[in-house]
Design a protein around this motif. Structure first.
Motif, PDB file in Angstrom:
ATOM      1  N   THR A  88     -58.631  23.820  10.376  1.00  0.00           N
ATOM      2  CA  THR A  88     -59.645  24.796  10.773  1.00  0.00           C
ATOM      3  C   THR A  88     -60.775  24.786   9.751  1.00  0.00           C
ATOM      4  OG1 THR A  88     -59.998  27.108  11.384  1.00  0.00           O
ATOM      5  CG2 THR A  88     -58.491  26.694   9.539  1.00  0.00           C
ATOM      6  N   TRP A  89     -61.813  25.551   9.999  1.00  0.00           N
ATOM      7  CA  TRP A  89     -62.922  25.681   9.058  1.00  0.00           C
ATOM      8  C   TRP A  89     -62.508  26.632   7.939  1.00  0.00           C
ATOM      9  CZ3 TRP A  89     -67.152  22.747   9.136  1.00  0.00           C
ATOM     10  CH2 TRP A  89     -67.434  22.052  10.317  1.00  0.00           C
ATOM     11  N   GLU A  90     -62.950  26.321   6.730  1.00  0.00           N
ATOM     12  CA  GLU A  90     -62.638  27.146   5.574  1.00  0.00           C
ATOM     13  C   GLU A  90     -63.926  27.502   4.845  1.00  0.00           C
ATOM     14  OE1 GLU A  90     -59.977  24.811   3.208  1.00  0.00           O
ATOM     15  OE2 GLU A  90     -58.419  24.798   4.750  1.00  0.00           O
ATOM     16  N   VAL A  91     -63.966  28.680   4.245  1.00  0.00           N
ATOM     17  CA  VAL A  91     -65.119  29.088   3.449  1.00  0.00           C
ATOM     18  C   VAL A  91     -65.045  28.360   2.110  1.00  0.00           C
ATOM     19  CG1 VAL A  91     -66.270  31.005   2.291  1.00  0.00           C
ATOM     20  CG2 VAL A  91     -65.268  31.341   4.573  1.00  0.00           C
ATOM     21  N   ALA A  92     -66.044  27.535   1.839  1.00  0.00           N
ATOM     22  CA  ALA A  92     -66.093  26.789   0.584  1.00  0.00           C
ATOM     23  C   ALA A  92     -66.653  27.664  -0.533  1.00  0.00           C
ATOM     24  CB  ALA A  92     -66.922  25.525   0.737  1.00  0.00           C
ATOM     25  N   ASN A  93     -67.719  28.403  -0.232  1.00  0.00           N
ATOM     26  CA  ASN A  93     -68.288  29.317  -1.204  1.00  0.00           C
ATOM     27  C   ASN A  93     -69.294  30.247  -0.539  1.00  0.00           C
ATOM     28  OD1 ASN A  93     -70.213  27.248  -0.852  1.00  0.00           O
ATOM     29  ND2 ASN A  93     -71.116  27.662  -2.846  1.00  0.00           N
ATOM     30  N   THR A  94     -69.612  31.318  -1.237  1.00  0.00           N
ATOM     31  CA  THR A  94     -70.641  32.246  -0.789  1.00  0.00           C
ATOM     32  C   THR A  94     -71.516  32.593  -1.989  1.00  0.00           C
ATOM     33  OG1 THR A  94     -69.357  34.242  -1.220  1.00  0.00           O
ATOM     34  CG2 THR A  94     -69.136  33.263   0.966  1.00  0.00           C
ATOM     35  N   VAL A  95     -72.772  32.859  -1.711  1.00  0.00           N
ATOM     36  CA  VAL A  95     -73.730  33.261  -2.735  1.00  0.00           C
ATOM     37  C   VAL A  95     -74.533  34.413  -2.166  1.00  0.00           C
ATOM     38  CG1 VAL A  95     -75.727  32.537  -4.100  1.00  0.00           C
ATOM     39  CG2 VAL A  95     -73.892  30.916  -3.630  1.00  0.00           C
ATOM     40  N   SER A  96     -74.724  35.453  -2.967  1.00  0.00           N
ATOM     41  CA  SER A  96     -75.515  36.605  -2.542  1.00  0.00           C
ATOM     42  C   SER A  96     -76.657  36.834  -3.524  1.00  0.00           C
ATOM     43  CB  SER A  96     -74.650  37.865  -2.481  1.00  0.00           C
ATOM     44  OG  SER A  96     -73.632  37.709  -1.533  1.00  0.00           O
ATOM     45  N   THR A  97     -77.874  37.024  -2.995  1.00  0.00           N
ATOM     46  CA  THR A  97     -79.047  37.313  -3.814  1.00  0.00           C
ATOM     47  C   THR A  97     -79.939  38.290  -3.050  1.00  0.00           C
ATOM     48  OG1 THR A  97     -80.240  35.414  -2.899  1.00  0.00           O
ATOM     49  CG2 THR A  97     -79.066  35.067  -4.967  1.00  0.00           C
ATOM     50  N   ARG A  98     -80.948  38.810  -3.726  1.00  0.00           N
ATOM     51  CA  ARG A  98     -81.978  39.629  -3.075  1.00  0.00           C
ATOM     52  C   ARG A  98     -83.304  38.901  -3.236  1.00  0.00           C
ATOM     53  NH1 ARG A  98     -80.884  43.930  -0.425  1.00  0.00           N
ATOM     54  NH2 ARG A  98     -83.071  44.419  -0.159  1.00  0.00           N
ATOM     55  N   HIS A  99     -84.149  39.010  -2.224  1.00  0.00           N
ATOM     56  CA  HIS A  99     -85.430  38.303  -2.215  1.00  0.00           C
ATOM     57  C   HIS A  99     -86.544  39.236  -1.793  1.00  0.00           C
ATOM     58  CE1 HIS A  99     -83.504  34.086  -1.652  1.00  0.00           C
ATOM     59  NE2 HIS A  99     -82.774  34.874  -2.403  1.00  0.00           N
TER      60      HIS A  99
ATOM     61  N   GLU B 254     -77.169  36.417   1.996  1.00  0.00           N
ATOM     62  CA  GLU B 254     -75.833  35.907   1.719  1.00  0.00           C
ATOM     63  C   GLU B 254     -75.729  34.550   2.398  1.00  0.00           C
ATOM     64  OE1 GLU B 254     -71.176  37.246   1.643  1.00  0.00           O
ATOM     65  OE2 GLU B 254     -72.612  38.505   2.690  1.00  0.00           O
ATOM     66  N   VAL B 255     -75.365  33.538   1.623  1.00  0.00           N
ATOM     67  CA  VAL B 255     -75.211  32.185   2.140  1.00  0.00           C
ATOM     68  C   VAL B 255     -73.724  31.856   2.114  1.00  0.00           C
ATOM     69  CG1 VAL B 255     -75.806  29.757   1.835  1.00  0.00           C
ATOM     70  CG2 VAL B 255     -77.473  31.529   1.258  1.00  0.00           C
ATOM     71  N   VAL B 256     -73.215  31.462   3.274  1.00  0.00           N
ATOM     72  CA  VAL B 256     -71.797  31.115   3.413  1.00  0.00           C
ATOM     73  C   VAL B 256     -71.726  29.645   3.808  1.00  0.00           C
ATOM     74  CG1 VAL B 256     -69.644  31.612   4.620  1.00  0.00           C
ATOM     75  CG2 VAL B 256     -71.274  33.466   4.163  1.00  0.00           C
ATOM     76  N   ARG B 257     -70.978  28.855   3.042  1.00  0.00           N
ATOM     77  CA  ARG B 257     -70.812  27.426   3.352  1.00  0.00           C
ATOM     78  C   ARG B 257     -69.384  27.199   3.832  1.00  0.00           C
ATOM     79  NH1 ARG B 257     -69.582  22.602   0.447  1.00  0.00           N
ATOM     80  NH2 ARG B 257     -69.311  23.867  -1.410  1.00  0.00           N
TER      81      ARG B 257
ATOM     82  N   VAL C 223     -74.413  28.992   6.733  1.00  0.00           N
ATOM     83  CA  VAL C 223     -74.890  30.154   7.492  1.00  0.00           C
ATOM     84  C   VAL C 223     -75.552  31.114   6.515  1.00  0.00           C
ATOM     85  CG1 VAL C 223     -74.193  32.075   8.970  1.00  0.00           C
ATOM     86  CG2 VAL C 223     -72.995  29.895   9.133  1.00  0.00           C
ATOM     87  N   GLN C 224     -76.721  31.617   6.889  1.00  0.00           N
ATOM     88  CA  GLN C 224     -77.388  32.644   6.103  1.00  0.00           C
ATOM     89  C   GLN C 224     -77.294  33.969   6.847  1.00  0.00           C
ATOM     90  OE1 GLN C 224     -81.417  31.880   4.957  1.00  0.00           O
ATOM     91  NE2 GLN C 224     -80.980  29.805   4.252  1.00  0.00           N
ATOM     92  N   LEU C 225     -77.039  35.036   6.113  1.00  0.00           N
ATOM     93  CA  LEU C 225     -77.009  36.383   6.675  1.00  0.00           C
ATOM     94  C   LEU C 225     -78.051  37.204   5.933  1.00  0.00           C
ATOM     95  CD1 LEU C 225     -73.135  36.738   6.690  1.00  0.00           C
ATOM     96  CD2 LEU C 225     -74.601  36.058   8.594  1.00  0.00           C
TER      97      LEU C 225
END
Length: 189
Positions: free
Chosen positions: A139-150, A129-132, A114-116
């Motif tokens: 249940t579903w679990e958050v594997a990782n998140t990455v935040s950047t500016r573009h 912010e990318v949430v995998r 998911v991208q926010l």
């Protein structure tokens, strides 16, 4: 062994597929744009590739021009630069908050990405912010998140940046032409 030789292009990678369609059957030395600085002074490579959001991220960091010049220097004469670049220049006034989720895999190996998006007031840049998510035991679990500016890049800005870096035969391929969900830019060293 150089970083380019360490990379093994995946057949399902549309960027490598575009390069192979232009250059012919491999093998080809492929280098990721993030690795060009470390490769400086190494043997020339056939292809430098840049993934989906890399050019807009480098533009926001004011590092795009330098990265493209290094990519041009890393390539052999006739080598290719291949990059997928989102075209969000028309979306700035709308300020969407996210594209549709991306689902990959099947059964227990299924993942959801998911991208926010959080847009700047002027619509010229956005935080990403990318949430995998991965399937857990129950249940579903958050594997990782990455935040950047573009920075939002128009097609005209991408073409100008590639030309200014010394590339020729700059071409934009639509998703239907290249098999990638984003437009892909191809430029010749």
């Amino acid at each position: 062994m150089t970083a380019a030789q360490d990379l093994v292009p995946l057949p399902e990678d549309p960027l490598t597929g575009v390069a192979a369609a232009v250059l012919g059957a491999g093998p080809h030395a492929v280098l990721d744009l993030l690795d060009v600085a470390r490769h400086h002074g190494g043997p020339p490579v056939d292809v430098v590739r840049a993934g989906d959001d890399l050019l807009p991220r480098l533009a926001h960091e004011n590092a795009l021009d330098q990265a493209l010049r290094l990519a041009r220097e890393a390539l052999r004469p006739g080598g290719l630069f291949v990059a997928a670049v989102p075209e969000l220049d028309k979306l700035g006034p709308l300020r969407p908050t996210a594209p549709p989720p991306k689902v990959s895999g099947r059964g227990p190996d299924r993942q959801v990405t998911v991208q926010l998006w959080d847009w700047a007031a002027d619509g010229e840049s956005y935080a990403l912010e990318v949430v995998r998510l991965v399937r857990g035991a129950e249940t579903w679990e958050v594997a990782n998140t990455v935040s950047t500016r573009h920075r939002v890049l128009s097609p005209e800005q991408v073409a100008a940046a590639l030309t200014d870096a010394g590339f020729g035969a700059v071409q934009r391929l639509a998703p239907a032409e290249c098999g990638h969900p984003l437009p892909v830019w191809v430029a010749v060293a």
